[in-house]
Design a protein around this motif. Structure first.
Motif, PDB file in Angstrom:
ATOM      1  N   ARG A  98      29.795  23.148 -48.684  1.00  0.00           N
ATOM      2  CA  ARG A  98      29.792  23.363 -47.232  1.00  0.00           C
ATOM      3  C   ARG A  98      29.261  22.134 -46.494  1.00  0.00           C
ATOM      4  NH1 ARG A  98      27.556  28.633 -44.277  1.00  0.00           N
ATOM      5  NH2 ARG A  98      27.731  27.956 -42.134  1.00  0.00           N
ATOM      6  N   GLU A 154      31.414  20.107 -43.873  1.00  0.00           N
ATOM      7  CA  GLU A 154      30.992  20.044 -42.467  1.00  0.00           C
ATOM      8  C   GLU A 154      30.406  18.678 -42.101  1.00  0.00           C
ATOM      9  OE1 GLU A 154      28.353  23.404 -41.981  1.00  0.00           O
ATOM     10  OE2 GLU A 154      30.036  24.832 -41.961  1.00  0.00           O
ATOM     11  N   ARG A 184      27.839  17.173 -43.127  1.00  0.00           N
ATOM     12  CA  ARG A 184      26.381  17.212 -42.924  1.00  0.00           C
ATOM     13  C   ARG A 184      25.651  16.512 -44.058  1.00  0.00           C
ATOM     14  NH1 ARG A 184      25.571  23.518 -42.235  1.00  0.00           N
ATOM     15  NH2 ARG A 184      23.351  22.972 -42.173  1.00  0.00           N
ATOM     16  N   PHE A 218      17.199  24.086 -44.008  1.00  0.00           N
ATOM     17  CA  PHE A 218      18.401  24.657 -43.389  1.00  0.00           C
ATOM     18  C   PHE A 218      18.102  25.594 -42.220  1.00  0.00           C
ATOM     19  CE2 PHE A 218      19.767  23.809 -47.848  1.00  0.00           C
ATOM     20  CZ  PHE A 218      20.562  22.717 -47.526  1.00  0.00           C
ATOM     21  N   ASP A 223      17.294  26.134 -38.430  1.00  0.00           N
ATOM     22  CA  ASP A 223      17.391  25.300 -37.230  1.00  0.00           C
ATOM     23  C   ASP A 223      16.332  25.679 -36.196  1.00  0.00           C
ATOM     24  OD1 ASP A 223      18.278  27.474 -35.771  1.00  0.00           O
ATOM     25  OD2 ASP A 223      20.358  26.820 -35.638  1.00  0.00           O
ATOM     26  N   SER A 265      16.498  27.274 -33.595  1.00  0.00           N
ATOM     27  CA  SER A 265      16.620  28.640 -33.072  1.00  0.00           C
ATOM     28  C   SER A 265      16.291  29.684 -34.126  1.00  0.00           C
ATOM     29  CB  SER A 265      18.052  28.884 -32.580  1.00  0.00           C
ATOM     30  OG  SER A 265      18.482  27.852 -31.766  1.00  0.00           O
ATOM     31  N   ARG A 321      17.564  30.007 -37.045  1.00  0.00           N
ATOM     32  CA  ARG A 321      18.822  30.487 -37.614  1.00  0.00           C
ATOM     33  C   ARG A 321      19.096  29.706 -38.896  1.00  0.00           C
ATOM     34  NH1 ARG A 321      24.213  28.906 -36.689  1.00  0.00           N
ATOM     35  NH2 ARG A 321      23.279  27.080 -35.752  1.00  0.00           N
ATOM     36  N   CYS A 322      19.573  30.417 -39.908  1.00  0.00           N
ATOM     37  CA  CYS A 322      19.922  29.738 -41.164  1.00  0.00           C
ATOM     38  C   CYS A 322      21.290  29.086 -40.994  1.00  0.00           C
ATOM     39  CB  CYS A 322      19.977  30.757 -42.316  1.00  0.00           C
ATOM     40  SG  CYS A 322      20.600  30.028 -43.850  1.00  0.00           S
ATOM     41  N   THR A 323      21.347  27.790 -41.169  1.00  0.00           N
ATOM     42  CA  THR A 323      22.601  27.065 -40.920  1.00  0.00           C
ATOM     43  C   THR A 323      23.544  27.065 -42.122  1.00  0.00           C
ATOM     44  OG1 THR A 323      21.576  24.969 -41.564  1.00  0.00           O
ATOM     45  CG2 THR A 323      21.511  25.546 -39.213  1.00  0.00           C
ATOM     46  N   ILE A 324      23.139  27.760 -43.177  1.00  0.00           N
ATOM     47  CA  ILE A 324      24.060  27.925 -44.326  1.00  0.00           C
ATOM     48  C   ILE A 324      24.138  29.409 -44.682  1.00  0.00           C
ATOM     49  CG2 ILE A 324      23.727  25.614 -45.321  1.00  0.00           C
ATOM     50  CD1 ILE A 324      21.834  27.217 -47.388  1.00  0.00           C
ATOM     51  N   TYR A 325      23.932  30.252 -43.700  1.00  0.00           N
ATOM     52  CA  TYR A 325      23.710  31.681 -43.930  1.00  0.00           C
ATOM     53  C   TYR A 325      24.716  32.317 -44.895  1.00  0.00           C
ATOM     54  CZ  TYR A 325      22.648  36.559 -42.913  1.00  0.00           C
ATOM     55  OH  TYR A 325      22.301  37.877 -43.035  1.00  0.00           O
ATOM     56  N   ARG A 367      23.907  31.246 -48.433  1.00  0.00           N
ATOM     57  CA  ARG A 367      22.509  31.217 -48.868  1.00  0.00           C
ATOM     58  C   ARG A 367      22.386  31.773 -50.291  1.00  0.00           C
ATOM     59  NH1 ARG A 367      23.544  35.818 -46.408  1.00  0.00           N
ATOM     60  NH2 ARG A 367      22.179  37.610 -46.310  1.00  0.00           N
TER      61      ARG A 367
END
Ligand code: SF4
Ligand code: SF4
Length: 217
Positions: A71, A75, A77, A107, A109, A111, A113-117, A120
């Motif tokens: 991922r 993406e 990244r 991972f 962020d 907010s 929030r998990c950016t690889i949710y 995971r």
């Protein structure tokens, strides 16, 4: 072939991802049923609190890190800055007692929030609590973690099957370690044809470092 080609073209990413998603799905379904029968609430389902649970030592099998690395590559990244953050986090996790380790996951962020949710690892997807979410962030908070039926996350046999399917060398242990190290090694191996030797050497070295520097909690 290069490691990334085997992961992407050889169907390994799909196989690894499906296996992990199924573990999480099954664990969450069983937990939901247990909560329904025993009349309690799983706080994680509606949690809007800062994710204290994403500041612990996190472990993963190498195969669980493959979809994450794929991922990150997809993406765009996978940058030197991300690799440095992964390396720093892995170094700290491998040399700090788990009771003392608290640092937001690479991972997570701003907010919370998990950016690889969706990718995971199972250890994240099966970590559920029934105590109020605010308790998770309190040093003295009483956290009621759901244990059964979640303990069978990512069975080792699966790791063995997937390791053999991509031809990883036997190293006398599972390809397993702290999650940032496993992701970093996947990224570093991505463009290598000698990935078998590379991964064997570095996963073993990470495990030795972990054993040497990290006394039992
Ligand atoms: S473990 Fe705690 S902080 Fe994490 S999602 Fe669940 S309730 Fe929220
Ligand atoms: S991978 Fe995602 S869910 Fe797991 S600790 Fe990191 S931010 Fe949290």
């Amino acid at each position: 072939m290069k490691f990334g080609e085997i992961v992407e073209l050889g169907g390994v990413r799909e196989q690894a991802s499906l296996a992990t998603r199924e573990i999480i799905r099954r664990s969450n379904a069983e937990a939901a049923e247990d909560a329904r029968v025993h009349l309690y609430v799983i706080s994680c389902d509606t949690c809007t609190a800062p994710k204290a649970c994403c500041s612990f030592v996190t472990t993963a099998y190498l195969y669980e890190a493959m979809p994450i690395a794929a991922r990150l590559v997809r993406e765009r990244r996978d940058t030197p800055a991300l690799r440095k953050r992964l390396r720093d986090a892995a170094d700290r996790m491998e040399t700090t007692r788990s009771v003392e380790y608290r640092s937001p996951c690479v991972f997570l962020d701003a907010s919370e929030r998990c950016t690889i949710y969706e990718d995971r690892p199972s250890v994240c997807g099966t970590h559920l609590v029934s105590s109020p979410a605010e308790q998770c962030a309190r040093p003295d908070g009483k956290v009621e973690k759901l244990l059964a039926p979640l303990q069978d996350a990512a069975p080792p046999e699966l790791a063995q099957v997937l390791a053999e399917s991509i031809g990883l060398e036997p190293i006398g242990m599972h390809y397993f370690g702290v999650m940032p190290r496993m992701v970093l090694l996947c990224l570093e191996a991505w463009g290598r044809e000698d990935f078998e030797r590379f991964l064997a050497k570095h996963v073993r070295a990470a495990a030795e470092r972990y054993q040497k520097h990290r006394p039992p909690a």
